[in-house]
Design a protein around this motif. Sequence first.
Motif, mmCIF file in Angstrom:
data_model
loop_
_atom_site.group_PDB
_atom_site.id
_atom_site.type_symbol
_atom_site.label_atom_id
_atom_site.label_comp_id
_atom_site.label_asym_id
_atom_site.label_seq_id
_atom_site.Cartn_x
_atom_site.Cartn_y
_atom_site.Cartn_z
ATOM 1 N N GLY A 86 46.278 53.625 48.325
ATOM 2 C CA GLY A 86 45.478 52.412 48.199
ATOM 3 C C GLY A 86 45.920 51.236 49.023
ATOM 4 N N VAL A 87 47.077 51.313 49.706
ATOM 5 C CA VAL A 87 47.567 50.179 50.496
ATOM 6 C C VAL A 87 47.328 50.488 51.968
ATOM 7 C CG1 VAL A 87 49.492 48.640 50.948
ATOM 8 C CG2 VAL A 87 49.327 49.786 48.733
ATOM 9 N N PRO A 88 46.271 49.921 52.568
ATOM 10 C CA PRO A 88 45.838 50.344 53.895
ATOM 11 C C PRO A 88 46.441 49.542 55.039
ATOM 12 C CG PRO A 88 44.221 48.873 52.959
ATOM 13 C CD PRO A 88 45.332 48.972 51.945
ATOM 14 N N THR A 89 46.169 49.991 56.247
ATOM 15 C CA THR A 89 46.597 49.277 57.453
ATOM 16 C C THR A 89 45.687 48.099 57.747
ATOM 17 O OG1 THR A 89 47.530 51.300 58.405
ATOM 18 C CG2 THR A 89 46.970 49.538 59.943
ATOM 19 N N ALA A 90 44.386 48.232 57.493
ATOM 20 C CA ALA A 90 43.408 47.205 57.837
ATOM 21 C C ALA A 90 42.717 46.656 56.602
ATOM 22 C CB ALA A 90 42.370 47.770 58.802
ATOM 23 N N GLY A 91 42.296 45.409 56.704
ATOM 24 C CA GLY A 91 41.553 44.776 55.619
ATOM 25 C C GLY A 91 40.751 43.612 56.143
ATOM 26 N N LEU A 92 39.966 43.001 55.293
ATOM 27 C CA LEU A 92 39.157 41.865 55.699
ATOM 28 C C LEU A 92 40.035 40.625 55.863
ATOM 29 C CD1 LEU A 92 36.127 42.346 53.267
ATOM 30 C CD2 LEU A 92 36.272 43.017 55.679
ATOM 31 N N PRO A 93 39.912 39.918 56.973
ATOM 32 C CA PRO A 93 40.722 38.706 57.157
ATOM 33 C C PRO A 93 40.287 37.616 56.184
ATOM 34 C CG PRO A 93 39.118 38.921 58.932
ATOM 35 C CD PRO A 93 39.038 40.188 58.134
ATOM 36 N N LEU B 37 35.046 40.553 46.830
ATOM 37 C CA LEU B 37 35.196 41.966 47.183
ATOM 38 C C LEU B 37 36.631 42.386 46.906
ATOM 39 C CD1 LEU B 37 33.242 42.189 50.577
ATOM 40 C CD2 LEU B 37 32.429 42.742 48.264
ATOM 41 N N ALA B 38 36.808 43.237 45.913
ATOM 42 C CA ALA B 38 38.132 43.731 45.535
ATOM 43 C C ALA B 38 38.017 45.219 45.219
ATOM 44 C CB ALA B 38 38.670 42.946 44.340
ATOM 45 N N THR B 39 37.509 45.955 46.191
ATOM 46 C CA THR B 39 37.214 47.375 45.990
ATOM 47 C C THR B 39 38.371 48.289 46.368
ATOM 48 O OG1 THR B 39 36.238 47.585 48.201
ATOM 49 C CG2 THR B 39 34.771 46.943 46.411
ATOM 50 N N GLY B 40 39.525 47.709 46.716
ATOM 51 C CA GLY B 40 40.678 48.519 47.111
ATOM 52 C C GLY B 40 40.648 48.832 48.594
ATOM 53 N N GLY B 41 41.266 49.950 48.970
ATOM 54 C CA GLY B 41 41.330 50.335 50.375
ATOM 55 C C GLY B 41 40.156 51.199 50.792
ATOM 56 N N TYR B 42 40.485 52.282 51.509
ATOM 57 C CA TYR B 42 39.431 53.181 52.003
ATOM 58 C C TYR B 42 39.934 54.622 52.013
ATOM 59 C CZ TYR B 42 42.274 51.612 55.989
ATOM 60 O OH TYR B 42 43.332 51.245 56.796
ATOM 61 N N SER C 131 41.700 45.020 49.690
ATOM 62 C CA SER C 131 40.538 44.807 50.544
ATOM 63 C C SER C 131 40.807 43.716 51.574
ATOM 64 C CB SER C 131 39.319 44.407 49.700
ATOM 65 O OG SER C 131 38.898 45.478 48.883
ATOM 66 N N ALA C 132 41.855 42.928 51.370
ATOM 67 C CA ALA C 132 42.170 41.804 52.254
ATOM 68 C C ALA C 132 43.335 42.151 53.189
ATOM 69 C CB ALA C 132 42.539 40.577 51.425
ATOM 70 N N GLY D 151 41.330 32.930 49.882
ATOM 71 C CA GLY D 151 40.670 34.219 49.714
ATOM 72 C C GLY D 151 39.293 34.297 50.342
ATOM 73 N N ARG D 152 38.884 33.287 51.121
ATOM 74 C CA ARG D 152 37.569 33.300 51.761
ATOM 75 C C ARG D 152 37.578 34.245 52.950
ATOM 76 N NH1 ARG D 152 36.017 27.207 53.019
ATOM 77 N NH2 ARG D 152 38.125 27.265 53.914
ATOM 78 N N VAL D 153 36.584 35.091 53.053
ATOM 79 C CA VAL D 153 36.506 36.061 54.131
ATOM 80 C C VAL D 153 36.119 35.351 55.429
ATOM 81 C CG1 VAL D 153 35.274 38.093 55.011
ATOM 82 C CG2 VAL D 153 35.981 37.990 52.607
#
Length: 550
Positions: A486-493, A257-262, A517-518, A498-500
Motif C-alpha cells: 500500500g505504500v507506493p512510489t507515486a501519488g497526487l501532489p 481522495l484517500a483510496t490508498g495506493g494502486y 494517495s498523496a 492536503g489540497r491536490v
Amino acid sequence: MVATDATAWDEEYDTIGVGSGIGGLSTAITAAERGAKVLVIEKFELLGGVSALSSGQLWPGPNHLAEAAGIHDSPEKAKEYIDYLGQGHASPYVRDQYLIRSKECLKYFDEKIGIHMSVIRGLPDYYYPEVPGSAPEGRYIETIPFPAAKLGEYQKKVLTSPYGAYYSYTTSNEWVEMQAGGESLGSCIRRHLANDERCAGAGMAAAQVSAALQRGVEFRTSTEVVELVTEDSRVVGVIARDSSGTRRIRARLGVMLATGGYDWNRRFVGSYDALPVAGTMALPTVTGDHIVLASKVGAIPLPSRAPGQSPIFVGYKVPTEKIYGRGPAYRLWVPGRPHSIIVNFKGKRFSQDSFYPDVVTKVSRFDGQEDGMVNWPAWIVFDQRMLNSRGMPPAPPGQPLPAGMAIEADTIPELAVKAGIEPKGLQTTIERFNKMCSDGVDEDFKSGSNPWGRLMAGDPGLKNPNMAPISQAPFYAVRLERVTMGVPTAGLPIDGDGRVENSAGGIVPGLYAAGNSAAWGDWGGGFNSGIAGMRGLLYGYRAALHMTAT
C-alpha cells in the motif's frame, strides 16, 4: 461533468471522503467535530482500508507523549534524520510543517477526539544509531488496545487482518517487552482476542470509526466513486455506484481522495514502481482510483522517490492460500530470523539480511556490466530449526509448510540443484556463515548490527540475535518475491493543507488527498515505519481544517 443546479443532486453533504483508511477517517472525524455533515464512501465491504492491516505505528517526530514519558528529543535532530533519508527529495518547508503539524495533530486526536495513544518504549528509528539525528526511542506512537464492543453494530464492519491474529491483536509495545523477557506474544494475542481488543492498525481503525460514529459521520461500503463532479473547474461532488445504481452526491466544502495506493493495478505498479511482477497484501479494491479520478480534473501523480527507494517489501508466495477469495496469497518476510539467510542465484549473500530495508535496496540493484539484476531472483534459505522455533506463516512453529511453498532437501548441494541456485556458491556461503555464527560476528554484511533488525526478528538469547547456523536437515529454499503493502512510489501532489495540485502547479479547488494517495513531498526518498500512517492522520486533519475554515 457539470452540475447545473441543486436539483441535479441526489444527496448533499459538506465533505465527502473517498476511502476509509486512516487519511479518510482523519478527515471525516475532524470535519464532523467542527460541525460538518460528513459522508465516507468505501469501495470494500468493510471499513478501515489498508491502514487497518498495518502495524499501526505513527512516526510524528518529537511529540507530547514522549515528553510526558520523560524522553527528550528535538525538532533539529528529527530534521537531520529526515534530510539524510530524503537525500534532497524533500521540501525543507513541507518537512518543517510535517514536524510542527504532526505534533499538533497527534495531540488533537489523543486529547480532543479521545483516540488514546502511547509512545512505543525501546523502539529505535530504523537507522539508529548510524544515521545523524536518529533516536533510540520516543518517535513511534501507537493506539492503545481498543475494545471493539464499543462499536456496537459496527463491530463486525471494521477490518482486522486476514493474515493472522498477530497483525491485529498485539501491540508494538508488547513485542518489545517480549524481547526483553516479558509476556509471550501468544499470551498477549489470546488475551486480546478473548476481549476483542483491537491492536495495531486494526485498533486505530476501530477507534477512528467509533469516533466518527459518535460525531454523526455516515458510511457507505461496497460503493465505488466513478467520477468527480466539477463546476467552473471546482470539484463539487462525486458520482457513486453501488449494487442499486449510481447517485450524484454533492460536497459543499470538498472531496477527500484517500483510496490508498494502486497495488492491484498492474499497469501502475509496472510503470511507477518499475516492477513487472509483484505480489501484494493490500485489499483487492486498492486499484489506484485516486489517480484515475484526479487525472480527469487536471491532476497527475508524481513520483516521490526512485522506485528502488520505495518501501516495497520482500516476501513469498503461498500457492495454496487464498485471501479475499484470491490466490495465490503473498506474505511479508521480516529478514533476520536465526537459522536463515538470503542469497542470490549464485548462492551468495548480498545484503545485511537481518534488516529488510537493506535487502529491499540490494535486490533492486541493476548492473549492465555484469548480469543485469545481479541479486534477483533471490531465495530465503533456512533449516528445520528455523521452522521449529519460528514457523513461516501461514504455518505455525513446528508445522509443515503448505504444498508448493518451499523446496526441501536433505543436503545443501541437493537443495541448490532443486532451487536453481549455484551449488558450490551456496555450499561455500553457508559454511562461511555457520563459522561466523560461532563468534556472533558477521564480517561480511554486519548482520545483527542494526538495533531495529535485532528487535524485530532476532533472538535476544543468542550472541548475535540475528545469526544462528543453518545445519539441521532438512533444508529449505523459498523464492523471494517483491510484495507491495500500500505504500507506493507515486501519488497526487498536495500542499500543506492536503489540497491536490494540478499539472501546472496550481490548486484543484475542492479536491484533497491524504495517506498513500498523496505524494511524499515532506519525506522524499526516505522511509521509516510509521511515516505512512502519520501522513494519513496529518493531511486528513489538515484538509478538514482547511475545508471547514471557509
